[in-house]
Design a protein around this motif. Structure first.
Motif, PDB file in Angstrom:
ATOM      1  N   UNK A  97      -7.034  -2.073   5.077  1.00 17.80           N
ATOM      2  CA  UNK A  97      -6.271  -3.313   5.200  1.00 17.80           C
ATOM      3  C   UNK A  97      -7.072  -4.485   4.632  1.00 17.80           C
ATOM      4  N   UNK A  98      -8.367  -4.506   4.949  1.00 14.72           N
ATOM      5  CA  UNK A  98      -9.229  -5.594   4.478  1.00 14.72           C
ATOM      6  C   UNK A  98     -10.477  -5.017   3.832  1.00 14.72           C
ATOM      7  N   UNK A 121      -7.522   8.513   3.469  1.00 15.33           N
ATOM      8  CA  UNK A 121      -8.164   7.974   4.669  1.00 15.33           C
ATOM      9  C   UNK A 121      -7.710   6.538   4.846  1.00 15.33           C
ATOM     10  N   UNK A 122      -7.439   6.150   6.073  1.00 14.76           N
ATOM     11  CA  UNK A 122      -6.979   4.783   6.334  1.00 14.76           C
ATOM     12  C   UNK A 122      -7.898   4.127   7.359  1.00 14.76           C
ATOM     13  N   UNK A 123      -8.429   2.947   7.007  1.00 22.12           N
ATOM     14  CA  UNK A 123      -9.250   2.211   7.972  1.00 22.12           C
ATOM     15  C   UNK A 123      -8.826   0.751   7.957  1.00 22.12           C
ATOM     16  N   UNK A 124      -9.211   0.015   9.001  1.00 24.17           N
ATOM     17  CA  UNK A 124      -8.780  -1.384   9.044  1.00 24.17           C
ATOM     18  C   UNK A 124      -9.658  -2.273   8.160  1.00 24.17           C
ATOM     19  N   UNK A 125     -10.989  -2.147   8.300  1.00 25.53           N
ATOM     20  CA  UNK A 125     -11.893  -2.994   7.520  1.00 25.53           C
ATOM     21  C   UNK A 125     -12.891  -2.135   6.758  1.00 25.53           C
ATOM     22  N   UNK A 126     -13.031  -2.387   5.458  1.00 21.45           N
ATOM     23  CA  UNK A 126     -14.073  -1.714   4.673  1.00 21.45           C
ATOM     24  C   UNK A 126     -15.218  -2.703   4.496  1.00 21.45           C
ATOM     25  N   UNK A 152       0.843  -1.206   0.000  1.00 20.98           N
ATOM     26  CA  UNK A 152       0.000   0.000   0.000  1.00 20.98           C
ATOM     27  C   UNK A 152       0.877   1.254   0.000  1.00 20.98           C
ATOM     28  N   UNK A 153       1.940   1.247   0.804  1.00 16.01           N
ATOM     29  CA  UNK A 153       2.832   2.408   0.860  1.00 16.01           C
ATOM     30  C   UNK A 153       3.430   2.681  -0.520  1.00 16.01           C
ATOM     31  N   UNK A 206      -6.063  -1.499  -1.341  1.00 14.46           N
ATOM     32  CA  UNK A 206      -6.619  -2.579  -0.524  1.00 14.46           C
ATOM     33  C   UNK A 206      -5.519  -3.563  -0.148  1.00 14.46           C
ATOM     34  N   UNK A 207      -5.412  -3.872   1.141  1.00 19.17           N
ATOM     35  CA  UNK A 207      -4.433  -4.859   1.599  1.00 19.17           C
ATOM     36  C   UNK A 207      -4.839  -6.248   1.160  1.00 19.17           C
ATOM     37  N   UNK A 208      -6.085  -6.612   1.446  1.00 21.64           N
ATOM     38  CA  UNK A 208      -6.573  -7.919   1.020  1.00 21.64           C
ATOM     39  C   UNK A 208      -8.076  -7.887   0.793  1.00 21.64           C
TER      40      UNK A 208
END
Lengths: 185, 311
Positions: A137-138, A105-110, A24-25, A152-154
């Motif tokens: 992240x997810x 914007x950064x969140x853990x789960x979408x 992502x970075x 998207x991380x995963x």
């Protein structure tokens, strides 16, 4: 740890999360031409932690210090009336603010997209960014609003009866993304 | 469940800390250019003031408006109906208007409690007689925590007209809950009956208490409520219980001075002390809006109140 959590399936372990954030970075650097005028804003609590980690990686790769902050969306949520009033998270804006910047914007789960909608409203009250992007992240699907993530991380196919829980070293003592079945809880 | 904020005695330690922590986050909102939050959109807050109080009413009004609630100011001053009847009639009117919260100031102790049995919304006590003024105590606790970083273990002296003070009672109960040690300092004539049952120490000697206090809270001498001679003269009161320059010098270096306002400068507090950098008097006013926002949010922001006592 409870039995239910032991039975729950870890979909991402520490190294997977590490790699996802690294990618992502890199993607942010690519898409924003070297993170030019980027501000990372995490949604408390875990989104804020992730924003700091991504900023750390960008600093490591390119030696750029990207402003990082947090934006609490509790007061802007559309489901406030469905539960008792909940404690607020911390809003911390970088000293130069967000005006004219590209806010990621950064969140853990979408999931439904409602948190992100609330974040867009909250952002509106603190300034006028040039553009807003979303990193998560997810992405577990089941969107209820026309919102999508830029990074998207995963992608994690889930059923609505499942629960996705993100654990991070800073707040939970370990890194993992766990899928919990409804009847396990 | 229906819940109200009538007495600080109804707040658990967790409730009180939740209010202070929420206020801490909301304080950041007051610093930005758009100070409004959409949280209470469509909710109605009625300010029902049977007694004059500019600062408390404005503070509640500002707090409700910053949370986007609709505010109705209901000034009952000059009503010719006798108190009991008028309060009930007013309550029925408020019911008809669909008030989600009623902020009440009344000269009769216990009026908010009565009101709570008649209305569906949450009742917030903004001062009833000589009974309680919970949001003042909360903003005092918030101001202390912001200045000194903690409340646990602090020594707080509450000095002056305890008898007529609703602020004193609310503060003693709240500060006790939050782990501070309170000492009331007053002439024996200005202490209420049964004060020995309050969770605090009592002293008649200000000079003995000052050097070991972290916080000195001066109370206003409420001359308008005094219909008897509680002390020989204003000068004598001031000499024994007023905070002047000499007494101020005896405080330790980190100690702070508070006053709920409005002050009688030269009586319970000298102008020099009131305007010193160690006085929190101006902050207390600003913190009042923030703390009242926190209270309104926690009572009205969700499906049911997150704090307060049940009826």
């Amino acid at each position: 740890m409870s039995d239910a959590q032991n039975q729950a399936r870890a979909v991402l372990e520490g190294p997977d999360i590490h790699r996802a954030l690294t990618r992502i970075a890199h993607e942010i650097l690519e898409r924003t031409r070297g993170a030019e005028s980027v501000v990372l804003l995490g949604i408390p609590t875990r989104g804020a932690t992730l924003a700091h980690r991504i900023a750390g990686r960008i600093a490591q790769f390119e030696g750029i210090k990207v402003p990082v902050g947090a934006i609490d969306v509790t007061m802007y949520r559309d489901d406030l009336r469905l539960r008792p009033a909940r404690p607020l998270g911390r809003t911390e804006l970088p000293p130069d603010g967000v005006d004219g910047r590209t806010v990621v914007l950064v969140d853990d789960v979408l999931y439904s997209g409602r948190t992100v909608r609330a974040a867009l409203d909250a952002l509106n009250d603190v300034g006028r960014p040039r553009a807003v992007q979303l990193a998560t992240l997810v992405d577990r699907g089941h969107r209820e609003l026309p919102i999508r993530a830029d990074y998207v991380g995963k992608n994690l196919p889930t059923s609505k009866s499942e629960k996705v829980k993100v654990f991070l070293e800073e707040t939970d003592g370990r890194d993992a993304v766990v899928l919990i079945k409804e009847d396990d809880r | 469940m229906k819940r109200h904020l009538i007495s600080t005695g109804d707040l658990t330690r967790d409730d009180a800390l939740l209010i202070l922590d929420t206020a801490e986050e909301l304080a950041r909102v007051s610093q930005r250019s758009i100070k409004k939050l959409p949280t209470l959109r469509g909710r109605t807050v009625v300010n029902l003031f049977f007694e004059d109080s500019t600062r408390t009413r404005i503070s509640f009004e500002a707090a409700a408006k910053r949370l986007s609630a609709d505010v109705i100011n209901f000034s009952a001053k000059g009503s010719s109906v006798s108190k009991g009847e008028s309060l009930k009639d007013t309550a029925l009117t408020l019911e008809a208007m669909g008030a989600d919260a009623v902020v009440i100031r009344h000269s009769a102790s216990g009026a908010p409690h009565r009101l709570a049995t008649w209305v569906r919304g949450s009742v917030v006590n903004a001062g009833d007689g000589t009974h309680e003024h919970p949001t003042q105590a909360l903003l005092d606790a918030f101001s202390i925590r912001r200045r000194l970083g903690r409340l646990e273990g602090l020594k707080v002296a509450v000095v002056g007209d305890v008898l007529h003070s609703r602020v004193a009672r609310s503060n003693v109960l709240l500060l006790h809950t939050l782990g501070a040690e309170v000492t009331l300092v007053a002439p024996p004539t200005l202490l209420p009956v049964a004060v020995e049952t309050w969770p605090c120490q009592i002293s008649y000697d200000l000079d003995a208490v000052l050097p070991k206090s972290d916080v000195v809270m001066m109370l206003r001498v409420q001359l308008e409520r005094m219909n008897a001679a509680y002390f020989p003269s204003a000068r004598e009161y001031s000499r024994r219980y007023g905070l002047d320059r000499d007494r101020f010098a005896r405080l330790h270096d980190d100690a702070i001075v508070m006053h709920p306002g409005p002050m009688n400068r030269g009586m319970e507090i000298s102008a020099e002390v009131a305007d010193s950098p160690r006085s929190t008097i101006v902050e207390q006013v600003a913190n009042g809006v923030t703390v009242r926002m926190a209270v309104l949010y926690l009572l009205l922001g969700g499906s049911e109140p997150a704090i307060g006592g049940a009826e």
